[in-house]
Design an enzyme around this catalytic site. Structure first.
Site, PDB file in Angstrom:
ATOM      1  N   SER A  37       4.579  -2.057 -11.789  1.00 28.24           N
ATOM      2  CA  SER A  37       3.430  -1.798 -12.674  1.00 28.24           C
ATOM      3  C   SER A  37       2.679  -3.074 -13.082  1.00 28.24           C
ATOM      4  O   SER A  37       2.189  -3.167 -14.207  1.00 28.24           O
ATOM      5  CB  SER A  37       3.886  -1.001 -13.911  1.00 28.24           C
ATOM      6  OG  SER A  37       4.397   0.254 -13.507  1.00 28.24           O
ATOM      7  N   TRP A  84       0.827  -1.218   0.000  1.00 28.74           N
ATOM      8  CA  TRP A  84       0.000   0.000   0.000  1.00 28.74           C
ATOM      9  C   TRP A  84       0.857   1.262   0.000  1.00 28.74           C
ATOM     10  O   TRP A  84       0.327   2.353  -0.140  1.00 28.74           O
ATOM     11  CB  TRP A  84      -0.869   0.033   1.245  1.00 28.74           C
ATOM     12  CG  TRP A  84      -1.980  -0.969   1.284  1.00 28.74           C
ATOM     13  CD1 TRP A  84      -2.393  -1.790   0.275  1.00 28.74           C
ATOM     14  CD2 TRP A  84      -2.828  -1.246   2.401  1.00 28.74           C
ATOM     15  NE1 TRP A  84      -3.445  -2.550   0.701  1.00 28.74           N
ATOM     16  CE2 TRP A  84      -3.732  -2.237   1.997  1.00 28.74           C
ATOM     17  CE3 TRP A  84      -2.913  -0.745   3.707  1.00 28.74           C
ATOM     18  CZ2 TRP A  84      -4.713  -2.744   2.859  1.00 28.74           C
ATOM     19  CZ3 TRP A  84      -3.872  -1.250   4.563  1.00 28.74           C
ATOM     20  CH2 TRP A  84      -4.763  -2.244   4.140  1.00 28.74           C
ATOM     21  N   GLU A  94      11.884   2.955  -2.941  1.00 27.27           N
ATOM     22  CA  GLU A  94      11.463   4.277  -2.439  1.00 27.27           C
ATOM     23  C   GLU A  94      12.181   4.612  -1.135  1.00 27.27           C
ATOM     24  O   GLU A  94      12.481   5.780  -0.862  1.00 27.27           O
ATOM     25  CB  GLU A  94       9.937   4.300  -2.281  1.00 27.27           C
ATOM     26  CG  GLU A  94       9.252   4.315  -3.650  1.00 27.27           C
ATOM     27  CD  GLU A  94       7.859   3.705  -3.681  1.00 27.27           C
ATOM     28  OE1 GLU A  94       7.273   3.438  -2.619  1.00 27.27           O
ATOM     29  OE2 GLU A  94       7.367   3.479  -4.810  1.00 27.27           O
ATOM     30  N   GLY A 110       2.008  -2.558  -6.191  1.00 27.58           N
ATOM     31  CA  GLY A 110       1.783  -1.297  -5.482  1.00 27.58           C
ATOM     32  C   GLY A 110       0.426  -0.695  -5.835  1.00 27.58           C
ATOM     33  O   GLY A 110      -0.605  -1.045  -5.264  1.00 27.58           O
ATOM     34  N   GLY A 111       0.424   0.192  -6.825  1.00 31.38           N
ATOM     35  CA  GLY A 111      -0.777   0.964  -7.188  1.00 31.38           C
ATOM     36  C   GLY A 111      -2.034   0.121  -7.370  1.00 31.38           C
ATOM     37  O   GLY A 111      -3.117   0.520  -6.907  1.00 31.38           O
TER      38      GLY A 111
HETATM   39  C1  PEP Z   1       5.878  -1.455  -5.396  1.00 33.62           C
HETATM   40  O1  PEP Z   1       5.499  -0.542  -4.679  1.00 33.62           O
HETATM   41  O2  PEP Z   1       6.661  -2.307  -4.967  1.00 33.62           O
HETATM   42  C2  PEP Z   1       5.399  -1.515  -6.780  1.00 33.62           C
HETATM   43  C3  PEP Z   1       5.767  -2.524  -7.544  1.00 33.62           C
HETATM   44  O3  PEP Z   1       4.576  -0.492  -7.197  1.00 33.62           O
HETATM   45  P1  PEP Z   1       3.715  -0.435  -8.552  1.00 33.62           P
HETATM   46  O4  PEP Z   1       2.988  -1.762  -8.669  1.00 33.62           O
HETATM   47  O5  PEP Z   1       2.783   0.699  -8.360  1.00 33.62           O
HETATM   48  O6  PEP Z   1       4.670  -0.259  -9.684  1.00 33.62           O
END
Ligand code: PEP
Length: 244
Positions: free
Chosen positions: A204, A8, A95, A225-226
């Site tokens: 992604s 999250w 991050e 993530g998203g």
């Molecule tokens: C993540 O936060 O580890 C990630 C893979 O983010 P996203 O799926 O948004 O690229």
């Protein structure tokens, strides 16, 4: 067993976290996939309470400190996470490396501290776009991984930084190549035990492309993530994985 882990990031305090878990519990889930949700520390207790006796999803944290207790203002010890029944913990997410200066050495200490209390570390590794362009991908990932391998009881998430949150997923073919290289590094360190270490792909992933990763050998699951922020979309994503 394949894995789908939601991250999250810095979303959802206790109230929204509890609501997310209650909504997600209504989703029909594939049986042969381990599903986890990495929750902000402040929301772990609420998520645990909303989970009740349900065994899925597993609850995880997004970070931990390496010390047991002491003068480390603002940090959270693995023992504290353990009290809330935390099953796994992300370590070294890009991050945190970028915004908080987390180093390979810090990641190694966190991995060891988590493993010591039985929380599975999910070590995130991956190169930036500039490093890929300079053909440094393997060198970077090798250094990140080598410093982190203070236990074999872990998961690895290959997350190219340029694919995280960008909408530009890394192709399953490129991810597979990296996963093979990562497996070789693990084998050199741990021998036959390395075969048991799940290597996930992250960057992604959504409900439309997840089946491509799930149907690729050497990809043992995904970190999302998203596309995990909406419980119904995440439920759809989990079901779409099983099509692979
Ligand atoms: C993540 O936060 O580890 C990630 C893979 O983010 P996203 O799926 O948004 O690229």
């Amino acid at each position: 067993m394949k894995w789908i882990i939601a991250n999250w990031k810095m979303h959802y305090g206790p109230i929204k976290a509890g609501a997310w878990i209650r909504a997600f519990r209504r989703e029909r889930l594939p049986k042969d996939v381990e599903i986890g949700v990495a929750v902000p520390h402040i929301s772990l207790a609420a998520a645990r309470a909303s989970l009740g006796r349900a065994s899925a999803p597993l609850l995880g944290a997004q970070n931990a400190f390496w010390g047991k207790e002491g003068a480390f203002t603002g940090e959270t010890a693995p023992e504290m996470l353990q009290e809330l029944g935390t099953s796994f913990c992300l370590v070294g997410h890009s991050e945190r490396r970028i915004h908080l200066g987390e180093t390979d050495q810090m990641v190694g200490k966190k991995v060891a501290a988590l493993a010591a209390v039985g929380i599975k570390p999910v070590v995130c590794v991956g190169e930036t776009k500039a490093q890929r362009d300079k053909k440094e991908t393997l060198k970077v990932v090798k250094a990140q991984l080598t410093a982190a391998l203070t236990t074999s009881d872990l998961l690895v998430a290959y997350e190219p930084v340029w694919a995280v949150g960008s909408g530009k997923a890394c192709s399953p073919e490129i991810a597979k190549q990296m996963h093979e290289s990562i497996r070789e590094i693990l084998k050199k360190k741990f021998g036959a035990r390395a075969e048991q270490i799940p290597i996930l792909y992250g960057g992604s992933v959504d409900e439309n492309n997840i089946h491509e990763y799930f149907s690729t050998t050497d990809i043992d699951g995904v970190l999302v993530g998203g596309a995990s922020l909406d419980p119904r979309t995440f439920g759809l994503l989990c079901r779409a994985a099983a099509r692979g």
